[in-house]
Design a protein around this motif. Sequence first.
Motif: not given
Length: 316
Positions: A274-287
Amino acid sequence: MIVLSALGGYIITSYVFLKYPGILHKKKDVKFKAVHISHRGGAGENLENTMAAFQHAVNVGTQMLEIDCHITRDGHVVVSHDNSLNRTAGMEGCITDTDYQDLPPMLGSLRTDFEFTHVTVGGEDRRIPLLREVFEKFPDLAINIDIKINNDALIHEACAFHFVNKLIVEFKREHLTVWGNGSKEITDKCHKMNPSIGVLFSVKRVLLVVFLFYSGLLPFVPLHESFYEVLMPGVLLRENKFHVNFTSRQKFFIRLADTLLMNRSIFQHLSARGIQTYLWVLNDREDFERAFRYGVTGVMTDFPSRLTEYMDAKSA
């Protein structure tokens, strides 16, 4: 033989609990799901942490605003990444040493930290906003608050001023807010102050999760945090973004960190708890593509319109 049998049993048990953490842990009940997250409100498309940026991000479909908070000398909680006024306002001084009414407007343009070649030009809204204004304007939107300095007054109620926790409670948005910081000390203070508000993993706790995973211990350890927010190290090697000449040694450690952190099994296990996972800071379609391939809950971006376009295209 006994040692091998014990080791084999440990590996099998760890694997089973990794796949089915519900056997040992109650799943966390997070009341919202944020897939599209706007870093500083979308720092690549509007001046960061301004009401104009927040409104634009909402208009293009963001599900969470990531913002930063400081406190003025007279006790007002304001939304700003930096305490220093040098980068954002072009003048000497700090927010903590300035009364709210004396805060200067932001500069008309700012360089975007995670796409250094990009300069964001702002419109008429260059004012540093109050956190209260953000809560009033977006009562139903999830908000991710980075408590930027280790200031007890910023977390606790003091005198007649409404500090962060009191504001969250006043607006009845414990279920729509996550707070914390890369510092374990700050995040622990947040959790102790109000355990009903979801907290981020600090840097030390992220490293602990990674160690526990590779040692096989992660399935057995309780975790009080609800939001696992980590940098995708590989973006640092995009020289067209940062123009940083890393040494070969530095590149090796960045790639190693990327390999260790970007592991789909970690994200899957945390998600099952139940832990949400976020990746940052992504600005391109590839990422974006790479992040969602790992099965993360959400992506944080400086360019909310780009992420919306990507998600719309994938849906289509």
